[in-house]
Design a protein around this motif. Structure first.
Motif, PDB file in Angstrom:
ATOM      1  N   LEU A  59       0.824  -1.203   0.000  1.00  0.00           N
ATOM      2  CA  LEU A  59       0.000   0.000   0.000  1.00  0.00           C
ATOM      3  C   LEU A  59       0.863   1.260   0.000  1.00  0.00           C
ATOM      4  O   LEU A  59       0.466   2.296  -0.544  1.00  0.00           O
ATOM      5  N   SER A  60       2.057   1.153   0.546  1.00  0.00           N
ATOM      6  CA  SER A  60       2.976   2.299   0.598  1.00  0.00           C
ATOM      7  C   SER A  60       3.874   2.387  -0.631  1.00  0.00           C
ATOM      8  O   SER A  60       4.721   3.303  -0.707  1.00  0.00           O
ATOM      9  N   ASP A  61       3.742   1.429  -1.585  1.00  0.00           N
ATOM     10  CA  ASP A  61       4.630   1.369  -2.754  1.00  0.00           C
ATOM     11  C   ASP A  61       6.088   1.365  -2.313  1.00  0.00           C
ATOM     12  O   ASP A  61       6.932   2.122  -2.818  1.00  0.00           O
ATOM     13  N   MET A  62       6.369   0.471  -1.375  1.00  0.00           N
ATOM     14  CA  MET A  62       7.675   0.452  -0.742  1.00  0.00           C
ATOM     15  C   MET A  62       8.233  -0.967  -0.770  1.00  0.00           C
ATOM     16  O   MET A  62       7.488  -1.919  -0.486  1.00  0.00           O
ATOM     17  N   PRO A  63       9.486  -1.160  -1.139  1.00  0.00           N
ATOM     18  CA  PRO A  63      10.075  -2.501  -1.069  1.00  0.00           C
ATOM     19  C   PRO A  63       9.967  -3.058   0.344  1.00  0.00           C
ATOM     20  O   PRO A  63      10.000  -2.307   1.331  1.00  0.00           O
ATOM     21  N   LEU A  64       9.874  -4.362   0.449  1.00  0.00           N
ATOM     22  CA  LEU A  64       9.638  -4.984   1.737  1.00  0.00           C
ATOM     23  C   LEU A  64      10.759  -4.686   2.730  1.00  0.00           C
ATOM     24  O   LEU A  64      10.504  -4.424   3.913  1.00  0.00           O
ATOM     25  N   ASP A  65      12.029  -4.697   2.274  1.00  0.00           N
ATOM     26  CA  ASP A  65      13.119  -4.456   3.218  1.00  0.00           C
ATOM     27  C   ASP A  65      13.118  -3.021   3.726  1.00  0.00           C
ATOM     28  O   ASP A  65      13.385  -2.746   4.899  1.00  0.00           O
ATOM     29  N   GLU A  66      12.739  -2.085   2.836  1.00  0.00           N
ATOM     30  CA  GLU A  66      12.650  -0.691   3.281  1.00  0.00           C
ATOM     31  C   GLU A  66      11.507  -0.522   4.269  1.00  0.00           C
ATOM     32  O   GLU A  66      11.623   0.193   5.275  1.00  0.00           O
ATOM     33  N   ALA A  67      10.359  -1.198   3.992  1.00  0.00           N
ATOM     34  CA  ALA A  67       9.225  -1.124   4.910  1.00  0.00           C
ATOM     35  C   ALA A  67       9.600  -1.690   6.276  1.00  0.00           C
ATOM     36  O   ALA A  67       9.181  -1.155   7.317  1.00  0.00           O
ATOM     37  N   ALA A  68      10.398  -2.747   6.294  1.00  0.00           N
ATOM     38  CA  ALA A  68      10.820  -3.328   7.569  1.00  0.00           C
ATOM     39  C   ALA A  68      11.660  -2.343   8.362  1.00  0.00           C
ATOM     40  O   ALA A  68      11.528  -2.234   9.597  1.00  0.00           O
ATOM     41  N   ALA A  69      12.510  -1.599   7.656  1.00  0.00           N
ATOM     42  CA  ALA A  69      13.335  -0.606   8.346  1.00  0.00           C
ATOM     43  C   ALA A  69      12.467   0.513   8.927  1.00  0.00           C
ATOM     44  O   ALA A  69      12.692   0.976  10.059  1.00  0.00           O
ATOM     45  N   GLN A  70      11.467   0.966   8.172  1.00  0.00           N
ATOM     46  CA  GLN A  70      10.579   2.022   8.668  1.00  0.00           C
ATOM     47  C   GLN A  70       9.733   1.505   9.835  1.00  0.00           C
ATOM     48  O   GLN A  70       9.453   2.245  10.787  1.00  0.00           O
ATOM     49  N   LEU A  71       9.339   0.237   9.768  1.00  0.00           N
ATOM     50  CA  LEU A  71       8.564  -0.345  10.853  1.00  0.00           C
ATOM     51  C   LEU A  71       9.384  -0.355  12.142  1.00  0.00           C
ATOM     52  O   LEU A  71       8.851  -0.096  13.229  1.00  0.00           O
ATOM     53  N   ALA A  72      10.674  -0.624  12.014  1.00  0.00           N
ATOM     54  CA  ALA A  72      11.529  -0.619  13.206  1.00  0.00           C
ATOM     55  C   ALA A  72      11.520   0.764  13.863  1.00  0.00           C
ATOM     56  O   ALA A  72      11.481   0.889  15.099  1.00  0.00           O
ATOM     57  N   ARG A  73      11.544   1.828  13.048  1.00  0.00           N
ATOM     58  CA  ARG A  73      11.492   3.187  13.609  1.00  0.00           C
ATOM     59  C   ARG A  73      10.154   3.433  14.310  1.00  0.00           C
ATOM     60  O   ARG A  73      10.100   4.030  15.389  1.00  0.00           O
ATOM     61  N   LEU A  74       9.062   2.972  13.691  1.00  0.00           N
ATOM     62  CA  LEU A  74       7.737   3.176  14.282  1.00  0.00           C
ATOM     63  C   LEU A  74       7.563   2.372  15.568  1.00  0.00           C
ATOM     64  O   LEU A  74       6.894   2.818  16.505  1.00  0.00           O
ATOM     65  N   ARG A  75       8.179   1.211  15.619  1.00  0.00           N
ATOM     66  CA  ARG A  75       8.129   0.437  16.866  1.00  0.00           C
ATOM     67  C   ARG A  75       8.907   1.142  17.973  1.00  0.00           C
ATOM     68  O   ARG A  75       8.437   1.259  19.104  1.00  0.00           O
ATOM     69  N   ALA A  76      10.067   1.610  17.629  1.00  0.00           N
ATOM     70  CA  ALA A  76      10.887   2.283  18.636  1.00  0.00           C
ATOM     71  C   ALA A  76      10.204   3.534  19.172  1.00  0.00           C
ATOM     72  O   ALA A  76      10.374   3.897  20.347  1.00  0.00           O
ATOM     73  N   ALA A  77       9.411   4.182  18.307  1.00  0.00           N
ATOM     74  CA  ALA A  77       8.709   5.407  18.716  1.00  0.00           C
ATOM     75  C   ALA A  77       7.352   5.108  19.346  1.00  0.00           C
ATOM     76  O   ALA A  77       6.571   6.032  19.608  1.00  0.00           O
ATOM     77  N   ARG A  78       7.047   3.831  19.598  1.00  0.00           N
ATOM     78  CA  ARG A  78       5.791   3.403  20.226  1.00  0.00           C
ATOM     79  C   ARG A  78       4.573   3.830  19.413  1.00  0.00           C
ATOM     80  O   ARG A  78       3.559   4.264  19.949  1.00  0.00           O
ATOM     81  N   VAL A  79       4.681   3.710  18.087  1.00  0.00           N
ATOM     82  CA  VAL A  79       3.542   3.966  17.201  1.00  0.00           C
ATOM     83  C   VAL A  79       2.873   2.651  16.829  1.00  0.00           C
ATOM     84  O   VAL A  79       1.659   2.500  16.940  1.00  0.00           O
ATOM     85  N   LEU A  80       3.647   1.682  16.355  1.00  0.00           N
ATOM     86  CA  LEU A  80       3.145   0.358  15.999  1.00  0.00           C
ATOM     87  C   LEU A  80       3.778  -0.697  16.889  1.00  0.00           C
ATOM     88  O   LEU A  80       4.897  -0.508  17.405  1.00  0.00           O
TER      89      LEU A  80
END
Length: 918
Positions: free
Chosen positions: A351-372
């Motif tokens: 949905l984000s038009d983002m490669p899976l490995d890049e999405a995983a990196a962004q997810l790590a940031r969102l987890r660290a920031a207590r968003v997801l």
């Protein structure tokens, strides 16, 4: 599957309620990050929630220790961020060692997804089974609830919404029995879908006999309309009723501050924390976390920075904090907010038009920031406030574009239009025929799983798109059909619109729309309008099956209209039209049934009525197109068929017909108005057979079903009348009086007819109560009404006989004329019951040997009648008149077998006194 396996399947753990960071971040409200700071009293206590936790502990103790007792309901309510989710997490922790824990959580963006929360609760258990195990476990309910739970494909038919809900309640209760004891946690129920709310309301009513602790959390003042009504009901059912969580006091904020910053945090600093957040737990914990992250020291001189930091906890400030993580993180967070539920990393990346490995990196940031939080295949927002803020921060254009793309992805994944519909509902209307087609397909799927409210939303949205002119009327027609069982008022509005459009409905579809419109009008007790609707349309058609169907509808509605003006003319027209018919198609068979009912009600000839009924069947069975769940004809037609049999002394065929209806409705999961009708008439056949105890139980159950469906409906009048008639036969006069008072069973009666005749039953009650003047008034009015309708069947409406009893003390000549009229009508109709009862009534207003002679003949006829109670009554009365111990004994035996307690008392007392008996 074992209970332990189910426990594991349901126990979602922290993934549903937020994770506790190992270091450096804020913990969920009430827990302490691992920084070496002192914990609140009691390692895992929540601040200032002692009262709530005591209620929880007591409820868990009752659930687990009292094997004989039932369950209970706790409702915790409060504003966003007050700590409801954290409290439910603590309930989970305390219950897990002693019970299975099932959990679900509502979501703002998925409130239109039918059965969403029920699926969260049950799918884990059911998906752990093989399809064969699930089918065996659910048994006959599999085809009803399987589609609603997403474990079976929906069929082509429309499911009965009430039946699906009732079946889900039964399924959950069965799972509970295997998994006992069970704690069910439902968070954010103010965002529950309507279907789940229906289920919750029904399930909560079973808790007295179900070993479940149901704990519900909701926000105050965020629900409207139907949702608000359900939540109010839940709050009132809880004991205590709806505990409102309060903001934290100064002491708790002080301790949380010291837990985050250490014991040296200054008083001026924590006081400012309390002033800024108002003691809201979520805001307090988030603010303390941000203060630490930004290097703010817990001293009074730096407390001025707190207000600015607090703005980043919600709304715009929260989104700005996510933006600071970078464009990729914001993009992934927005995709997750649009998905709302079933968020997986691969889907969010697409949905984000983002490669899976890049999405995983962004997810790590969102987890660290207590968003997801959560696993890659089960992502969730740490708090619903975050999801809401992210979703609402997008521009309408951007949000719509993402929902449109999400709908495409869902369709491409093979999950179908219904799964995509929640995204389609968010799109800006754009005159797109593809969107209209998908919404219509989604509506069909929703109807097939028993979710008419979801279907309504889809079709209303399709009308806004709007459809092309040639499709517009069809969508309005489908919308009208979708609401027929749940909202006949909406059905009337939408079907009228469909019929009035210039490029409107044609052919058979138009005829069907007119028939359904008339049916909805009848359900609203607007029967005259229903007749006018079909008459106007019939005038526009040449001779054809469609015109014959409309004519049949006309005669059906006129036939049950209590205030028709030309009964004789209608009957003559119906006879001319129907008598020559052979029953070659559905319309002809319908007209034969209508003619049979008319013959029966008018008391023309019972054998002719039965012959017409038989001619409408095929080898004694309902033909295709006239089944109990077929939609071409209203089920009122089959009720008339059954009624014609019942009042023509063919109780065997009436019983077979209505028993089949009961079986069909139960098997197919219909448990609303249709099931109530079937239940009532099966009970009433038992009443006619003299099985009064069984009849009473079945009619009570039918009344319970009717009460769930609505109030003051035509169905209520019929059931109350049947039940009162049964109670009077039993001799339970006071209970019959209480029933009629409870349901306001008195004139004015509805425009539709009531079976058996309302005036006759109420007049009989008033006579039994000794209110003779009122009884005469009631029966006189009934006699006028019946005469206008041309109804002379003295079993269906024994008004002449009852009125004769009422007027006999003051006007014996009139009483004699009344019973003579009744006897003539009964002999013309020709059934044993009709003739026997007319003779019994005649005897009641006669004396001496003449009365005895009439009763002797009545007993002879009623002995051959299928109506055992009437036979028993005549036997007892014959024994009383003749002073015959033998006849009284025979009558007493019959009365006991019928459960006619009043007759039993009368016969027993007379026999015990013994005076003048021989």
């Amino acid at each position: 599957m074992t209970a332990n396996a189910r426990r594991g399947a349901h126990d979602h753990g922290d993934s549903l309620y937020g994770e506790v960071p190992a270091t450096g971040g804020s913990a969920p409200y009430g827990e302490v990050p691992a920084t070496g700071a002192a914990a609140p009293p009691g390692d895992e206590a929540l601040w200032e929630r002692e009262v709530e936790l005591r209620l929880v502990d007591e409820a868990i103790e009752r659930l687990c220790e009292d094997r004989e007792g039932g369950g209970s309901l706790l409702v915790f309510r409060g504003v966003a961020g007050i700590g409801k989710t954290r409290l439910l997490q603590e309930v989970r922790r305390r219950a897990t060692a002693r019970a299975a824990v099932w959990s679900a959580r509502g979501g703002q963006t998925v409130a239109s997804v039918p059965f969403n929360l029920v699926r969260q609760l049950l799918q884990h258990s059911l998906l752990a089974m093989t399809p064969e195990e699930a089918r065996a476990y659910l048994g006959e309910r599999h085809d009803v609830v399987g589609p609603a739970l997403g474990i079976a494909d929906p069929g082509g038919r429309t499911a009965d919404p009430r039946g699906v809900i009732d079946s889900l309640v039964a399924v959950v209760r069965r799972l509970v029995e295997a998994d006992w004891p069970v704690v069910i946690l439902v968070d954010d129920v103010h965002w529950a879908d309507p279907e789940t709310l229906d289920w919750l309301a029904a399930f909560a009513k079973t808790l007295d006999s179900t070993k479940v602790l149901l704990v519900v959390a909701l926000r105050e003042n965020e629900a409207t309309g139907r949702t608000a009504h359900y939540l109010k009901s839940l709050v009132e059912q809880a004991r205590p009723a709806g505990v409102t969580l309060q903001d934290l006091g100064p002491r708790a904020v002080a301790e949380l501050t010291r837990a985050a910053f250490g014991a040296l945090a200054e008083d001026g600093f924590w006081r400012e924390v309390w002033a800024v957040t108002g003691g809201n737990p979520y805001d307090t914990v988030e603010l303390l976390s941000k203060a630490r992250e930004n290097g703010v020291r817990a001293v009074e001189s730096e407390a001025g920075q707190l207000r600015g930091l607090n703005a980043a906890s919600r709304g715009v400030g929260l989104v700005e904090r996510i933006e600071a993580l970078g464009a990729g993180a914001l993009k992934l967070a927005r995709s997750a907010a649009v998905l709302g539920t079933d968020i997986t990393l691969p889907l969010a990346a697409l949905l984000s038009d983002m490669p899976l490995d890049e999405a995983a990196a962004q997810l790590a940031r969102l987890r660290a920031a207590r968003v997801l939080t959560g696993a890659d295949d089960d992502l969730q927002f740490v708090h619903p406030l975050i999801a809401t803020a992210v979703h609402e921060s997008m521009s309408p254009f951007h949000r719509t574009a993402l929902h449109g793309r999400a709908a495409d992805l869902v369709m491409e994944s093979g999950r179908g239009p219904a799964a995509a519909s929640r995204h389609l509902l968010q799109l800006v209307p754009d005159d797109d025929p593809h969107v209209v087609a998908r919404l219509r397909a989604a509506a069909r799927e929703h109807l097939a799983v028993g979710a008419p409210e979801a279907a309504r939303l889809c079709l209303e949205r399709a009308l806004i798109e709007p459809p092309t002119p040639g499709i517009h009327a069809q969508v309005s027609y489908e919308l009208g059909c979708a609401t027929l069982l749940t909202d006949p008022g909406s059905t009337v509005r939408h079907l009228r619109a469909a019929l009035e459009l210039p490029d409107g409905l044609r052919g058979r579809t138009r005829t069907d729309a007119v028939c359904r419109l008339s049916q909805a009008l009848v359900h609203l007790d607007r029967l005259r309008e229903a007749v006018d609707v079909v008459d106007r349309e019939a005038l526009l058609l040449d001779e054809s099956p469609d015109r014959m169907r409309l004519q049949g509808m006309h005669f059906m509605w006129e036939g049950i209209y209590a205030r028709e003006s030309d009964a004789e003319g209608r009957s003559a027209q119906l006879a001319a039209l129907a008598d020559p018919l052979t029953g070659r198609d559905t319309s002809e068979r319908a007209l034969l049934i209508l003619r049979a009912f008319d013959v029966m009600a008018r008391g023309e000839n019972a054998e002719h009525a039965v012959e017409l009924c038989d001619r409408a069947l095929v080898n004694g069975q309902l033909p295709p197109g006239l089944g109990w769940t077929d939609t071409e004809w209203s089920f009122e037609l089959l009720v008339m068929l059954g009624g014609a049999y019942i009042f023509s002394d063919r109780l065997d065929r009436g019983s077979s017909l209505f028993t089949e209806a009961l079986d069909v409705y139960r098997r197919q999961g219909w448990s609303g108005n249709h099931l109530g009708v079937a239940q009532a008439f099966v009970g009433y056949v038992k009443r006619r057979r003299g099985q009064l105890r069984d009849a009473r139980g079945m009619l009570r159950e039918a009344l319970r079903i009717a009460d769930r469906v609505g109030s003051r409906m035509p169905l209520h009048w019929d059931i109350v009348c049947m039940l009162a008639d049964t109670l009077l036969a039993q001799g339970e006069v006071r209970e019959a009086e209480e029933l009629m008072e409870q349901y306001a069973f008195r004139p004015p009666y509805p425009d539709v007819i009531v079976l058996p005749d309302a005036a006759a039953v109420r007049g009989r009650l008033l006579l039994a109560l000794g209110r003779r003047k009122e009884a005469i008034d009631e029966l006189e009015a009934g006699l006028v009404s019946l005469s206008k309708r041309g109804w002379h069947n003295t079993v269906l409406a024994p008004v002449h006989g009852e009125l004769a009893l009422a007027v006999a003390p003051d006007d014996p000549d009139r009483a004699a004329r009344l019973v003579a009229t009744a006897r003539a009508s009964a002999e013309r109709f020709g059934t044993d019951t009709a003739v026997g009862e007319s003779l019994r009534h005649a005897a009641a207003v006669s004396e001496g040997q003449h009365a005895a002679s009439l009763l002797a003949r009545a007993v002879t006829y009623l002995e051959h009648s299928p109506c055992s109670y009437e036979h028993a009554r005549a036997r007892v009365e014959y024994g009383l008149v003749t002073r015959s111990r033998k006849e009284l004994d025979r009558g007493l035996t019959l009365a006991r077998s019928c459960g006619a307690t009043g007759l039993v008392r009368l016969a027993t007392n007379t026999l015990e006194e013994g005076r003048g008996l021989y």
